[in-house]
Design a protein around this motif. Structure first.
Motif, PDB file in Angstrom:
ATOM      1  N   SER A   1      11.270 -50.926  52.212  1.00 17.24           N
ATOM      2  CA  SER A   1      10.714 -51.622  51.044  1.00 17.24           C
ATOM      3  C   SER A   1      10.783 -53.136  51.219  1.00 17.24           C
ATOM      4  O   SER A   1       9.888 -53.858  50.788  1.00 17.24           O
ATOM      5  CB  SER A   1      11.456 -51.204  49.767  1.00 17.24           C
ATOM      6  N   TRP A   2      11.843 -53.617  51.888  1.00 17.54           N
ATOM      7  CA  TRP A   2      11.940 -55.057  52.134  1.00 17.54           C
ATOM      8  C   TRP A   2      10.799 -55.543  53.017  1.00 17.54           C
ATOM      9  O   TRP A   2      10.313 -56.663  52.859  1.00 17.54           O
ATOM     10  CB  TRP A   2      13.266 -55.402  52.805  1.00 17.54           C
ATOM     11  N   MET A   3      10.379 -54.719  53.973  1.00 18.59           N
ATOM     12  CA  MET A   3       9.358 -55.114  54.933  1.00 18.59           C
ATOM     13  C   MET A   3       7.954 -55.106  54.340  1.00 18.59           C
ATOM     14  O   MET A   3       7.041 -55.721  54.899  1.00 18.59           O
ATOM     15  CB  MET A   3       9.402 -54.191  56.154  1.00 18.59           C
ATOM     16  N   LYS A   4       7.757 -54.413  53.236  1.00 17.93           N
ATOM     17  CA  LYS A   4       6.417 -54.287  52.658  1.00 17.93           C
ATOM     18  C   LYS A   4       5.934 -55.624  52.094  1.00 17.93           C
ATOM     19  O   LYS A   4       6.699 -56.357  51.466  1.00 17.93           O
ATOM     20  CB  LYS A   4       6.421 -53.245  51.531  1.00 17.93           C
ATOM     21  N   PRO A   5       4.653 -55.930  52.277  1.00 20.53           N
ATOM     22  CA  PRO A   5       4.100 -57.114  51.619  1.00 20.53           C
ATOM     23  C   PRO A   5       4.209 -56.988  50.103  1.00 20.53           C
ATOM     24  O   PRO A   5       4.066 -55.897  49.551  1.00 20.53           O
ATOM     25  CB  PRO A   5       2.631 -57.105  52.058  1.00 20.53           C
ATOM     26  N   GLU A   6       4.474 -58.101  49.449  1.00 23.52           N
ATOM     27  CA  GLU A   6       4.567 -58.119  47.994  1.00 23.52           C
ATOM     28  C   GLU A   6       3.237 -58.571  47.413  1.00 23.52           C
ATOM     29  O   GLU A   6       2.783 -59.693  47.659  1.00 23.52           O
ATOM     30  CB  GLU A   6       5.676 -59.085  47.565  1.00 23.52           C
ATOM     31  N   LYS A   7       2.590 -57.692  46.658  1.00 26.88           N
ATOM     32  CA  LYS A   7       1.310 -58.048  46.050  1.00 26.88           C
ATOM     33  C   LYS A   7       1.555 -58.975  44.862  1.00 26.88           C
ATOM     34  O   LYS A   7       2.446 -58.737  44.062  1.00 26.88           O
ATOM     35  CB  LYS A   7       0.565 -56.792  45.598  1.00 26.88           C
ATOM     36  N   VAL A   8       0.748 -60.018  44.776  1.00 29.22           N
ATOM     37  CA  VAL A   8       0.858 -60.970  43.670  1.00 29.22           C
ATOM     38  C   VAL A   8      -0.524 -61.158  43.047  1.00 29.22           C
ATOM     39  O   VAL A   8      -1.539 -60.774  43.626  1.00 29.22           O
ATOM     40  CB  VAL A   8       1.427 -62.326  44.148  1.00 29.22           C
ATOM     41  N   GLY A   9      -0.542 -61.744  41.873  1.00 27.48           N
ATOM     42  CA  GLY A   9      -1.801 -61.937  41.158  1.00 27.48           C
ATOM     43  C   GLY A   9      -2.714 -62.940  41.844  1.00 27.48           C
ATOM     44  O   GLY A   9      -2.284 -63.740  42.676  1.00 27.48           O
ATOM     45  N   THR A  10      -3.981 -62.872  41.490  1.00 27.84           N
ATOM     46  CA  THR A  10      -4.948 -63.810  42.037  1.00 27.84           C
ATOM     47  C   THR A  10      -5.597 -64.580  40.895  1.00 27.84           C
ATOM     48  O   THR A  10      -5.264 -64.371  39.728  1.00 27.84           O
ATOM     49  CB  THR A  10      -5.989 -63.080  42.898  1.00 27.84           C
ATOM     50  N   LEU A  11      -6.516 -65.465  41.193  1.00 28.32           N
ATOM     51  CA  LEU A  11      -7.110 -66.349  40.196  1.00 28.32           C
ATOM     52  C   LEU A  11      -8.598 -66.094  40.062  1.00 28.32           C
ATOM     53  O   LEU A  11      -9.254 -65.596  40.981  1.00 28.32           O
ATOM     54  CB  LEU A  11      -6.885 -67.816  40.591  1.00 28.32           C
ATOM     55  N   LEU A  12      -9.135 -66.496  38.923  1.00 32.91           N
ATOM     56  CA  LEU A  12     -10.577 -66.407  38.700  1.00 32.91           C
ATOM     57  C   LEU A  12     -11.339 -67.218  39.744  1.00 32.91           C
ATOM     58  O   LEU A  12     -12.395 -66.811  40.229  1.00 32.91           O
ATOM     59  CB  LEU A  12     -10.915 -66.911  37.295  1.00 32.91           C
ATOM     60  N   SER A  13     -10.755 -68.353  40.128  1.00 28.34           N
ATOM     61  CA  SER A  13     -11.436 -69.229  41.077  1.00 28.34           C
ATOM     62  C   SER A  13     -11.520 -68.640  42.482  1.00 28.34           C
ATOM     63  O   SER A  13     -12.300 -69.120  43.310  1.00 28.34           O
ATOM     64  CB  SER A  13     -10.747 -70.590  41.129  1.00 28.34           C
ATOM     65  N   THR A  14     -10.697 -67.621  42.806  1.00 21.26           N
ATOM     66  CA  THR A  14     -10.763 -66.997  44.137  1.00 21.26           C
ATOM     67  C   THR A  14     -11.344 -65.585  44.080  1.00 21.26           C
ATOM     68  O   THR A  14     -11.339 -64.881  45.070  1.00 21.26           O
ATOM     69  CB  THR A  14      -9.359 -66.932  44.768  1.00 21.26           C
ATOM     70  N   TYR A  15     -11.826 -65.183  42.909  1.00 21.90           N
ATOM     71  CA  TYR A  15     -12.368 -63.832  42.733  1.00 21.90           C
ATOM     72  C   TYR A  15     -13.643 -63.653  43.576  1.00 21.90           C
ATOM     73  O   TYR A  15     -14.458 -64.574  43.665  1.00 21.90           O
ATOM     74  CB  TYR A  15     -12.681 -63.596  41.248  1.00 21.90           C
ATOM     75  N   PRO A  16     -13.851 -62.475  44.201  1.00 26.85           N
ATOM     76  CA  PRO A  16     -12.919 -61.354  44.283  1.00 26.85           C
ATOM     77  C   PRO A  16     -11.979 -61.536  45.486  1.00 26.85           C
ATOM     78  O   PRO A  16     -12.422 -61.854  46.582  1.00 26.85           O
ATOM     79  CB  PRO A  16     -13.847 -60.158  44.491  1.00 26.85           C
ATOM     80  N   SER A  17     -10.678 -61.342  45.279  1.00 25.28           N
ATOM     81  CA  SER A  17      -9.719 -61.488  46.367  1.00 25.28           C
ATOM     82  C   SER A  17      -8.430 -60.755  46.023  1.00 25.28           C
ATOM     83  O   SER A  17      -8.199 -60.396  44.865  1.00 25.28           O
ATOM     84  CB  SER A  17      -9.407 -62.973  46.615  1.00 25.28           C
ATOM     85  N   THR A  18      -7.607 -60.521  47.029  1.00 27.77           N
ATOM     86  CA  THR A  18      -6.259 -60.002  46.833  1.00 27.77           C
ATOM     87  C   THR A  18      -5.283 -60.988  47.465  1.00 27.77           C
ATOM     88  O   THR A  18      -5.617 -61.669  48.447  1.00 27.77           O
ATOM     89  CB  THR A  18      -6.070 -58.623  47.480  1.00 27.77           C
ATOM     90  N   SER A  19      -4.093 -61.067  46.901  1.00 26.87           N
ATOM     91  CA  SER A  19      -3.084 -61.990  47.416  1.00 26.87           C
ATOM     92  C   SER A  19      -1.771 -61.251  47.645  1.00 26.87           C
ATOM     93  O   SER A  19      -1.415 -60.341  46.875  1.00 26.87           O
ATOM     94  CB  SER A  19      -2.855 -63.146  46.429  1.00 26.87           C
ATOM     95  N   SER A  20      -1.065 -61.618  48.685  1.00 22.86           N
ATOM     96  CA  SER A  20       0.221 -60.972  48.981  1.00 22.86           C
ATOM     97  C   SER A  20       1.131 -61.948  49.705  1.00 22.86           C
ATOM     98  O   SER A  20       0.678 -62.945  50.275  1.00 22.86           O
ATOM     99  CB  SER A  20       0.014 -59.711  49.828  1.00 22.86           C
ATOM    100  N   ILE A  21       2.423 -61.645  49.644  1.00 22.07           N
ATOM    101  CA  ILE A  21       3.441 -62.405  50.379  1.00 22.07           C
ATOM    102  C   ILE A  21       3.995 -61.478  51.450  1.00 22.07           C
ATOM    103  O   ILE A  21       4.540 -60.411  51.148  1.00 22.07           O
ATOM    104  CB  ILE A  21       4.559 -62.889  49.446  1.00 22.07           C
TER     105      ILE A  21
END
Length: 490
Positions: A92-112
């Motif tokens: 679970s530590w190794m998994k990317p953490e999904k985070v929210g995105t913005l209207l200005s970058t839509y459509p997109s996904t963001s992760s850490i």
């Protein structure tokens, strides 16, 4: 580690460079990145701790005469626990953490995405020579790094044990132990590392940071400081003194970075604190504590001489209310209590790191906050009180690496809490998930497809496009719709 001094630059620098090159080759081949490799190394370390417990205890006794209970509780069980936590949570530590995105970058996904730094150097300390070596190594391996461990030469038996055992239980192409003293440490620090983790004192911490700065290498510095214990008068005094005593003398005879360094209490309550502490020490260690098998010895003659100098200071020699006995041949100093110690005495200038415990008095318990804050920030700060308002004020107004209320040192045992310093007591933190984080770069990743083009981001920048961009960045959906449908295209 002592002062960084002169050495055979060609021989040691070349050897150190070869070690780093070999590890970097292994890392660049991707050996350390897989879940399976990390799991295998952690399982190997866990087997080592379980199978070689007796040898670990023997080494700790050879270096510090640590009682078996201390060796098990403070080193072996904590190292084992750290390894088990990492194994349980690694996926679970190794998994990317999904985070929210913005209207200005839509459509997109963001992760850490956590990624290993690369090749890391861990320089450990002598007072908990097994735990302070193995726990950072566990974090570095869990994060997918190649590792060099430099154990402290001041605890030679444990250093030798680690150099012998780790290659038997881990991948020797990716995990190395380098023994030695100033020369070897200096040669290692001259190399380019992707992260350096150092546990020790502030003087050497500055040298480590200066060496790291040459390559812009990030560092974690686990240092020390004078950890205060504020004792209010509205407490269960017997319980409080037991908890302070075991945190002081039950931690390698006070040779611990988070051991209580001094007590602050009110003038009217100080004699009661001293009397109860004396009774507690006698109950724990007997009438002749120099003969107690439950007390660790002073690590070496240099530290014995340093502590003796504190005892012999004219400003405190008349303030000793209990203890003070010494046995230079066996490197033993009895638990020693001092009352009304002057602020300008030697013992109040630097971290004691030994079995001496001064008591400072103030008029009001709240005055202790100003006393603590007038000094460098401690690694730990302790408060004993039944006053919730005082506790709130303490937490809000006193800066320290960590705190424990109505006990000592136990916050270090909670793997859900980060352990680290602030200011001169250190930078960065580890333990549990925080160890994984300490050795991981958090990489930001934003991913888009080829749809959802917004022409307004491209030149020429017309007034209409500027309005669209402003609406997007402010999240003004209604305004954006109005611009798109009711303004003239240009």
């Amino acid at each position: 580690m002592g002062d960084v001094g002169k050495r055979d630059e060609v021989l040691h620098s070349e050897n150190a460079a070869m070690v780093v090159r070999g590890l970097r080759e292994s890392f660049n081949l991707g050996k350390t990145r897989s879940f399976q490799w990390r799991k295998n190394q952690l399982e190997g370390i866990l087997r080592m701790i379980e199978e070689r417990e007796g040898e670990i205890m023997e080494a700790l006794y050879s270096d510090l005469a640590k009682p078996q209970m201390e060796s098990f509780l403070h080193e072996i069980s904590m190292a084992k626990g750290a390894c088990m936590v990492a194994l349980k949570n690694l996926k679970s530590w190794m998994k990317p953490e999904k985070v929210g995105t913005l209207l200005s970058t839509y459509p997109s996904t963001s992760s850490i995405v956590p990624e290993p730094f690369g090749v890391v150097l861990i320089i450990s300390a002598w007072n908990y020579p097994f735990l302070l070596s193995i726990e950072p190594v566990i974090g570095a391996i869990a994060a997918g790094n190649a590792v060099v461990l430099k154990p402290s030469e001041i605890s030679p038996a444990t250093s030798s044990l680690l150099a012998r055992l780790l290659p038997q239980y881990t991948d020797n192409l990716c995990v190395k132990v380098v023994e030695g003293a100033v020369t070897e440490t200096t040669a290692l620090l001259e190399q380019k590392w992707d992260k350096i983790f150092y546990t020790g004192n502030g003087r050497v911490g500055r040298l480590v940071m200066a060496a790291a700065a040459k390559h812009l290498t990030p560092v974690v510095l686990e240092l020390g400081g004078k950890s205060p214990v504020v004792v209010d008068s509205n407490i269960d005094l017997k319980v409080a003194m037991k908890r302070i005593a075991v945190g002081k003398w039950g931690c390698t005879s006070g040779q611990a970075c988070i051991a209580p360094d001094y007590i602050i209490t009110t003038k009217s309550f100080a004699s009661k604190v001293a009397d109860e502490m004396i009774a507690t020490v006698q109950k724990f260690y007997g009438k002749n504590p120099l003969e107690s098998t439950d007390l660790a010895r002073i690590v070496n003659s240099n530290h014995f001489a340093r502590l003796s100098k504190l005892l012999d200071d004219d400003l405190v020699s008349g303030k000793i209310v209990y203890g003070g006995q010494r046995d230079e041949k066996r490197l033993r100093i009895a638990p020693t209590l001092m009352l009304d110690v002057p602020e300008d005495s030697l013992i109040m200038r630097d971290e004691i790191f030994g079995p001496l415990l001064p008591i400072i008095t103030v008029d009001k318990i709240q005055d202790s906050f100003d006393f603590i804050n007038s000094r460098t920030k401690p690694l730990a700060a302790y408060l004993f009180t039944n006053d919730k308002q005082l506790e709130k004020m303490f937490v809000e107004n006193v800066s320290a690496g960590g705190m424990c209320v109505n006990d000592t040192v136990l916050h270090m045992a909670n793997k859900n809490l980060p352990f680290g310093g602030v200011g001169e007591s250190g930078t960065g933190a580890y333990h549990g998930k925080f160890s994984f984080d300490a050795f991981s770069h958090k990489k930001s990743v934003l991913s888009r497809n080829f749809g959802g083009e917004i022409g307004a981001r491209y030149p020429p920048y017309t007034p209409r496009k500027q309005k669209i961009v402003r609406a997007l960045l402010s999240g003004d959906i209604i305004g954006l719709i109005m611009i798109l449908f009711f303004s003239k295209s240009s």
